[in-house]
Write a protein that holds these residues in place. Structure first.
Motif, PDB file in Angstrom:
ATOM      1  N   GLU A 111      25.785 -20.853 -11.166  1.00  0.00           N
ATOM      2  CA  GLU A 111      25.109 -20.923 -12.246  1.00  0.00           C
ATOM      3  C   GLU A 111      25.234 -22.377 -12.540  1.00  0.00           C
ATOM      4  N   LEU A 112      23.963 -23.018 -12.898  1.00  0.00           N
ATOM      5  CA  LEU A 112      23.586 -24.171 -13.460  1.00  0.00           C
ATOM      6  C   LEU A 112      23.225 -24.222 -14.970  1.00  0.00           C
ATOM      7  N   MET A 113      24.370 -24.718 -16.131  1.00  0.00           N
ATOM      8  CA  MET A 113      23.844 -24.894 -17.212  1.00  0.00           C
ATOM      9  C   MET A 113      23.457 -26.117 -17.653  1.00  0.00           C
ATOM     10  N   ILE A 114      22.427 -26.602 -18.363  1.00  0.00           N
ATOM     11  CA  ILE A 114      21.887 -27.671 -18.628  1.00  0.00           C
ATOM     12  C   ILE A 114      21.967 -27.676 -20.301  1.00  0.00           C
ATOM     13  N   ILE A 115      22.799 -28.834 -20.536  1.00  0.00           N
ATOM     14  CA  ILE A 115      22.910 -28.773 -22.052  1.00  0.00           C
ATOM     15  C   ILE A 115      22.112 -29.633 -23.000  1.00  0.00           C
ATOM     16  N   PRO A 116      21.091 -29.292 -23.549  1.00  0.00           N
ATOM     17  CA  PRO A 116      19.741 -29.997 -24.293  1.00  0.00           C
ATOM     18  C   PRO A 116      20.551 -31.175 -24.774  1.00  0.00           C
ATOM     19  N   GLY A 117      19.713 -32.394 -24.718  1.00  0.00           N
ATOM     20  CA  GLY A 117      19.851 -33.627 -25.244  1.00  0.00           C
ATOM     21  C   GLY A 117      21.170 -34.247 -25.082  1.00  0.00           C
ATOM     22  N   ALA A 118      22.194 -33.602 -24.174  1.00  0.00           N
ATOM     23  CA  ALA A 118      23.623 -34.358 -23.917  1.00  0.00           C
ATOM     24  C   ALA A 118      23.330 -35.416 -22.869  1.00  0.00           C
ATOM     25  N   SER A 119      24.304 -36.461 -23.069  1.00  0.00           N
ATOM     26  CA  SER A 119      24.462 -37.512 -22.196  1.00  0.00           C
ATOM     27  C   SER A 119      25.684 -37.243 -21.314  1.00  0.00           C
ATOM     28  N   HIS A 120      26.060 -38.126 -20.166  1.00  0.00           N
ATOM     29  CA  HIS A 120      27.107 -37.841 -19.405  1.00  0.00           C
ATOM     30  C   HIS A 120      28.354 -37.727 -20.167  1.00  0.00           C
ATOM     31  N   THR A 121      28.700 -38.652 -20.859  1.00  0.00           N
ATOM     32  CA  THR A 121      29.997 -38.760 -21.769  1.00  0.00           C
ATOM     33  C   THR A 121      29.927 -37.842 -23.010  1.00  0.00           C
ATOM     34  N   ASP A 122      28.885 -37.245 -23.470  1.00  0.00           N
ATOM     35  CA  ASP A 122      29.007 -36.274 -24.387  1.00  0.00           C
ATOM     36  C   ASP A 122      29.841 -35.057 -23.852  1.00  0.00           C
ATOM     37  N   LEU A 123      29.757 -34.775 -22.700  1.00  0.00           N
ATOM     38  CA  LEU A 123      30.760 -33.654 -22.158  1.00  0.00           C
ATOM     39  C   LEU A 123      32.212 -33.850 -21.858  1.00  0.00           C
ATOM     40  N   TYR A 124      32.670 -35.333 -22.060  1.00  0.00           N
ATOM     41  CA  TYR A 124      34.099 -35.641 -22.021  1.00  0.00           C
ATOM     42  C   TYR A 124      34.835 -35.066 -23.168  1.00  0.00           C
ATOM     43  N   ARG A 144      32.702 -34.306 -27.026  1.00  0.00           N
ATOM     44  CA  ARG A 144      32.221 -33.766 -27.932  1.00  0.00           C
ATOM     45  C   ARG A 144      32.234 -32.267 -28.070  1.00  0.00           C
ATOM     46  N   VAL A 145      33.178 -31.747 -28.917  1.00  0.00           N
ATOM     47  CA  VAL A 145      33.506 -30.277 -28.916  1.00  0.00           C
ATOM     48  C   VAL A 145      32.385 -29.411 -29.562  1.00  0.00           C
ATOM     49  N   ASP A 146      31.540 -30.030 -30.071  1.00  0.00           N
ATOM     50  CA  ASP A 146      30.356 -29.386 -30.624  1.00  0.00           C
ATOM     51  C   ASP A 146      29.251 -29.201 -29.351  1.00  0.00           C
ATOM     52  N   VAL A 147      29.373 -30.185 -28.317  1.00  0.00           N
ATOM     53  CA  VAL A 147      28.490 -30.301 -27.327  1.00  0.00           C
ATOM     54  C   VAL A 147      29.133 -29.456 -25.878  1.00  0.00           C
ATOM     55  N   ILE A 148      30.363 -29.687 -25.655  1.00  0.00           N
ATOM     56  CA  ILE A 148      30.824 -28.912 -24.671  1.00  0.00           C
ATOM     57  C   ILE A 148      30.692 -27.462 -24.795  1.00  0.00           C
ATOM     58  N   PRO A 149      30.257 -26.664 -23.925  1.00  0.00           N
ATOM     59  CA  PRO A 149      30.172 -25.005 -24.051  1.00  0.00           C
ATOM     60  C   PRO A 149      31.363 -24.525 -23.771  1.00  0.00           C
ATOM     61  N   PHE A 150      32.458 -24.436 -24.648  1.00  0.00           N
ATOM     62  CA  PHE A 150      33.579 -23.880 -24.565  1.00  0.00           C
ATOM     63  C   PHE A 150      33.359 -22.384 -24.447  1.00  0.00           C
ATOM     64  N   ASP A 151      32.565 -21.760 -25.153  1.00  0.00           N
ATOM     65  CA  ASP A 151      32.079 -20.369 -25.215  1.00  0.00           C
ATOM     66  C   ASP A 151      31.836 -19.943 -23.797  1.00  0.00           C
ATOM     67  N   LYS A 152      30.892 -20.769 -23.249  1.00  0.00           N
ATOM     68  CA  LYS A 152      30.642 -20.302 -21.779  1.00  0.00           C
ATOM     69  C   LYS A 152      31.716 -20.539 -21.049  1.00  0.00           C
ATOM     70  N   LEU A 153      32.548 -21.551 -21.273  1.00  0.00           N
ATOM     71  CA  LEU A 153      33.672 -21.522 -20.127  1.00  0.00           C
ATOM     72  C   LEU A 153      34.428 -20.355 -20.192  1.00  0.00           C
ATOM     73  N   THR A 154      34.650 -20.141 -21.699  1.00  0.00           N
ATOM     74  CA  THR A 154      35.575 -19.058 -21.892  1.00  0.00           C
ATOM     75  C   THR A 154      35.192 -17.539 -21.408  1.00  0.00           C
ATOM     76  N   SER A 155      33.734 -17.345 -21.479  1.00  0.00           N
ATOM     77  CA  SER A 155      33.320 -15.928 -21.098  1.00  0.00           C
ATOM     78  C   SER A 155      33.209 -15.969 -19.469  1.00  0.00           C
ATOM     79  N   PHE A 156      33.063 -17.025 -18.821  1.00  0.00           N
ATOM     80  CA  PHE A 156      33.022 -17.302 -17.456  1.00  0.00           C
ATOM     81  C   PHE A 156      34.277 -16.729 -16.773  1.00  0.00           C
ATOM     82  N   PHE A 157      35.371 -17.627 -17.348  1.00  0.00           N
ATOM     83  CA  PHE A 157      36.550 -17.354 -16.827  1.00  0.00           C
ATOM     84  C   PHE A 157      37.231 -15.914 -17.234  1.00  0.00           C
ATOM     85  N   ARG A 158      36.703 -15.496 -18.272  1.00  0.00           N
ATOM     86  CA  ARG A 158      37.230 -14.083 -18.496  1.00  0.00           C
ATOM     87  C   ARG A 158      36.678 -13.108 -17.617  1.00  0.00           C
ATOM     88  N   ALA A 159      35.325 -13.162 -17.388  1.00  0.00           N
ATOM     89  CA  ALA A 159      34.590 -12.601 -16.475  1.00  0.00           C
ATOM     90  C   ALA A 159      35.212 -12.288 -15.196  1.00  0.00           C
TER      91      ALA A 159
END
Length: 368
Positions: free
Chosen positions: A335-348, A350-365
């Motif tokens: 799966e490829l998830m593109i975060i709208p408007g985000a730069s490279h370092t935003d994902l370092y 920015r807790v409001d940008v990093i998709p922690f809900d997606k990471l959680t559901s991915f690994f739980r599954a």
């Protein structure tokens, strides 16, 4: 990440901003500084070992009251002692799923990887954020050198360690790699069948960018020139009895591309500065690019399958093409998830940008 853009190298190009950007994007990240070796003042990092690990909280993010934290260490297959932070959900019981995490390239566990680790521990996972060999509080001499082989091994060594903990279910281990360590994570999981799932965030393929430059724009002549200089640098290092280092990373002189400004914003300001991070307070050895120049690490990415891989990248990241081409080469499930408007370092961080809900559901599954 920061390659030798992370080594402060746009500074070596003394022409117009537009020309500077074109030249920078044509050259390999870490090899740029090798073109002005004579003008570089050696920044000698101090030797470190895990005996010097600090117990105080010195992260770039606030400590959570929802997890327990402690410093740990373990050896990799080459005998190098790695330092790590272990995070556990408070009052957890039974054997839990676990995640090992590292990155970005040139960062330390007190920065982005630690934030990911603590946040995922709040969500019920045992997590381990580690400093790669030769960096941070981990062992290895000389300091501030990278290896596509040894740093891939570091992930498997972390799996070794976490899989032996009595409160971890070793059949439910995942990996998260950030930036340049995203490529290393994919390389490790391709060969390490103990890992059940892998996610990479704002991923760089360091072997690709060092050998081919940004957007694969390095010419054969430029590559040959870089290899010539790197090869001769080896003699200089041997003659003086130790490696030469580039300029301090991520300093700005004006006219740099936005992604270099973004690196400075994270690594050199209060937002993400850490005194042990190469990207904040040091530089790589001049010859660090050598093993990356002819060793593609994602050749066997399809062999991660049938285990799942999740790619997360910012829509506006200069590095987005690394995830897109790796995704195309990977096999299902992916799966490829593109975060709208985000730069490279935003994902370092920015807790409001990093998709922690997606990471959680991915690994739980996939670590169920």
């Amino acid at each position: 990440m920061s390659t030798q853009n992370e080594t402060g190298n746009a500074m070596a190009i003394q022409d117009s901003p537009d020309a500077r950007r074109r030249n920078l994007l044509k050259m390999t990240g870490l090899s740029i500084a090798t073109l002005s070796v004579a003008s570089v003042a050696a920044a000698q990092p101090s030797a470190r070992s895990t005996k010097q690990m600090t117990d105080k909280w010195d992260k770039t993010f606030a400590k959570s009251d929802k997890v327990d934290h402690k410093k740990v260490s373990f050896k990799n297959r080459y005998g190098i002692t790695l330092a790590a932070d272990l995070y556990q959900p408070k009052n957890a019981s039974g054997r839990l799923a676990a995640l090992v995490i590292s990155g970005p390239f040139g960062a330390v566990k007190e920065q982005s990887s630690g934030l990911y680790a603590q946040t995922m521990a709040e969500r019920g996972f045992i997590t381990l954020a580690f400093d790669p060999s030769y960096t941070g509080e981990s062992g290895g001499e000389p300091r501030n050198v990278a290896s596509p082989d040894i740093n891939t091994e570091d992930f498997s060594a972390a799996v070794d360690y976490i899989g032996l903990l009595p409160f971890v279910d070793r059949g439910r281990i995942g990996v998260i790699g950030i930036c340049g360590w995203g490529g290393m994570a994919l390389s490790a999981v391709a060969v390490d069948k103990r890992v059940r799932a892998v996610a990479v965030s704002t991923m760089y393929d360091m072997t690709r960018v060092m050998s081919k430059g940004y957007n694969d724009s390095v010419t054969p002549e430029q590559r040959a020139q870089t290899l010539e200089q790197l090869s001769r640098q080896r003699w200089q290092d041997v003659e003086k009895g130790g490696p030469s280092y580039g300029p301090v990373m991520n300093e700005l002189k004006g006219g740099e591309p936005q992604f270099l400004v973004d690196y400075h914003d994270y690594y050199r300001t209060q937002r993400g500065f850490h005194r042990r991070a190469i990207n904040s307070n040091g530089s790589w050895t001049q010859t660090t690019p050598l093993p990356f120049m002819n060793m593609p690490i994602l050749t066997y990415i399809a062999e991660i399958s049938p285990r799942p891989v999740l790619f997360i990248h910012g829509e506006k990241a200069h590095s987005r093409y690394f995830s897109e081409t790796a995704y195309a080469a990977a096999a299902e499930p992916k799966e490829l998830m593109i975060i709208p408007g985000a730069s490279h370092t935003d994902l370092y961080d920015r807790v409001d940008v990093i998709p922690f809900d997606k990471l959680t559901s991915f690994f739980r599954a996939y670590l169920a």
